[in-house]
Design a protein around this motif. Sequence first.
Motif, PDB file in Angstrom:
ATOM      1  N   HIS A   5       0.826  -1.212   0.000  1.00  0.00           N
ATOM      2  CA  HIS A   5       0.000   0.000   0.000  1.00  0.00           C
ATOM      3  C   HIS A   5       0.856   1.257   0.000  1.00  0.00           C
ATOM      4  O   HIS A   5       0.460   2.275  -0.550  1.00  0.00           O
ATOM      5  CB  HIS A   5      -0.980  -0.009   1.172  1.00  0.00           C
ATOM      6  CG  HIS A   5      -0.342   0.093   2.521  1.00  0.00           C
ATOM      7  ND1 HIS A   5       0.194  -1.002   3.166  1.00  0.00           N
ATOM      8  CD2 HIS A   5      -0.138   1.150   3.331  1.00  0.00           C
ATOM      9  CE1 HIS A   5       0.707  -0.604   4.319  1.00  0.00           C
ATOM     10  NE2 HIS A   5       0.521   0.684   4.442  1.00  0.00           N
ATOM     11  N   SER A 124      -7.975  -1.823   0.993  1.00  0.00           N
ATOM     12  CA  SER A 124      -7.090  -2.635   1.828  1.00  0.00           C
ATOM     13  C   SER A 124      -7.880  -3.376   2.908  1.00  0.00           C
ATOM     14  O   SER A 124      -7.626  -4.554   3.175  1.00  0.00           O
ATOM     15  CB  SER A 124      -6.026  -1.746   2.458  1.00  0.00           C
ATOM     16  OG  SER A 124      -5.202  -2.489   3.300  1.00  0.00           O
ATOM     17  N   ALA A 125      -8.847  -2.699   3.527  1.00  0.00           N
ATOM     18  CA  ALA A 125      -9.680  -3.359   4.542  1.00  0.00           C
ATOM     19  C   ALA A 125     -10.513  -4.474   3.919  1.00  0.00           C
ATOM     20  O   ALA A 125     -10.661  -5.550   4.513  1.00  0.00           O
ATOM     21  CB  ALA A 125     -10.574  -2.335   5.228  1.00  0.00           C
ATOM     22  N   ASP A 128      -8.234  -7.416   3.277  1.00  0.00           N
ATOM     23  CA  ASP A 128      -7.913  -8.106   4.536  1.00  0.00           C
ATOM     24  C   ASP A 128      -9.073  -8.991   4.974  1.00  0.00           C
ATOM     25  O   ASP A 128      -8.874 -10.116   5.433  1.00  0.00           O
ATOM     26  CB  ASP A 128      -7.582  -7.094   5.634  1.00  0.00           C
ATOM     27  CG  ASP A 128      -6.217  -6.479   5.448  1.00  0.00           C
ATOM     28  OD1 ASP A 128      -5.406  -7.047   4.683  1.00  0.00           O
ATOM     29  OD2 ASP A 128      -5.965  -5.422   6.069  1.00  0.00           O
ATOM     30  N   TRP A 129     -10.306  -8.479   4.850  1.00  0.00           N
ATOM     31  CA  TRP A 129     -11.485  -9.283   5.206  1.00  0.00           C
ATOM     32  C   TRP A 129     -11.577 -10.508   4.301  1.00  0.00           C
ATOM     33  O   TRP A 129     -11.823 -11.615   4.774  1.00  0.00           O
ATOM     34  CB  TRP A 129     -12.751  -8.441   5.076  1.00  0.00           C
ATOM     35  CG  TRP A 129     -13.995  -9.224   5.332  1.00  0.00           C
ATOM     36  CD1 TRP A 129     -14.549  -9.522   6.529  1.00  0.00           C
ATOM     37  CD2 TRP A 129     -14.825  -9.842   4.337  1.00  0.00           C
ATOM     38  NE1 TRP A 129     -15.677 -10.278   6.354  1.00  0.00           N
ATOM     39  CE2 TRP A 129     -15.870 -10.492   5.024  1.00  0.00           C
ATOM     40  CE3 TRP A 129     -14.789  -9.894   2.951  1.00  0.00           C
ATOM     41  CZ2 TRP A 129     -16.865 -11.181   4.347  1.00  0.00           C
ATOM     42  CZ3 TRP A 129     -15.776 -10.593   2.296  1.00  0.00           C
ATOM     43  CH2 TRP A 129     -16.793 -11.229   3.002  1.00  0.00           C
ATOM     44  N   ARG A 131      -9.152 -11.973   2.683  1.00  0.00           N
ATOM     45  CA  ARG A 131      -8.058 -12.890   3.016  1.00  0.00           C
ATOM     46  C   ARG A 131      -8.426 -13.732   4.234  1.00  0.00           C
ATOM     47  O   ARG A 131      -8.125 -14.922   4.292  1.00  0.00           O
ATOM     48  CB  ARG A 131      -6.781 -12.099   3.270  1.00  0.00           C
ATOM     49  CG  ARG A 131      -5.554 -12.963   3.366  1.00  0.00           C
ATOM     50  CD  ARG A 131      -4.275 -12.160   3.550  1.00  0.00           C
ATOM     51  NE  ARG A 131      -4.147 -11.093   2.571  1.00  0.00           N
ATOM     52  CZ  ARG A 131      -3.974  -9.804   2.895  1.00  0.00           C
ATOM     53  NH1 ARG A 131      -3.900  -9.433   4.137  1.00  0.00           N
ATOM     54  NH2 ARG A 131      -3.863  -8.898   1.951  1.00  0.00           N
ATOM     55  N   GLY A 132      -9.075 -13.125   5.227  1.00  0.00           N
ATOM     56  CA  GLY A 132      -9.510 -13.870   6.410  1.00  0.00           C
ATOM     57  C   GLY A 132     -10.564 -14.917   6.074  1.00  0.00           C
ATOM     58  O   GLY A 132     -10.557 -16.016   6.622  1.00  0.00           O
TER      59      GLY A 132
END
Length: 179
Positions: A5, A124-125, A128-129, A131-132
């Motif tokens: 990022h 980005s958030a 990340d979600w 990816r989880g």
Amino acid sequence: MMPPHRAVRGWLLALASMALAVAAHGAAGGGTPEFGTVLPLTALLAWVGAVVMHRPRGVVPLTVLLGAIQLALHLLLTRVAGAHAHGAGPAAVDGWAMLAAHAAATVLTAALLVKASAALTLVSAALDWLRGQLAVLRSAPVPAPAAIVPTSAVPDRPGPLLEILLRRVRARRGPPASS
């Protein structure tokens, strides 16, 4: 290695600053460089931007940083695109117009970076979600059950709870004694 990022923010800073600086420089009467000379400057600016972009917090420090970048780009564009004479001859460049054009480029770059930074944070958030959520799908496989050892089908005793229940029950009913 720097996080992705920060590299994206650096390239956003470089592309927006360079494009607006060249446009402002040309609009105010200065020379515009060839693409081949702008590309290494953009890469250098992206590297510098990736290194220092995370430091300014807020609009004022960001605008000061972008103003310094515009000043440096003005000086570089003046050297690269050919010197323009301030106040001499028919092709003279108005210094105030150049200052106003670069100031407008600074403000536009700041506005673009603030909006792009907010959008980049949201993306980005979301990544990340995601990816989880995908980590659950690639979890470790369930181990195979251990080998089952055959035991007798009938246990020796029924178990403590069943024994208590059977003690409380009155005698079991069976066939008549005379049969």
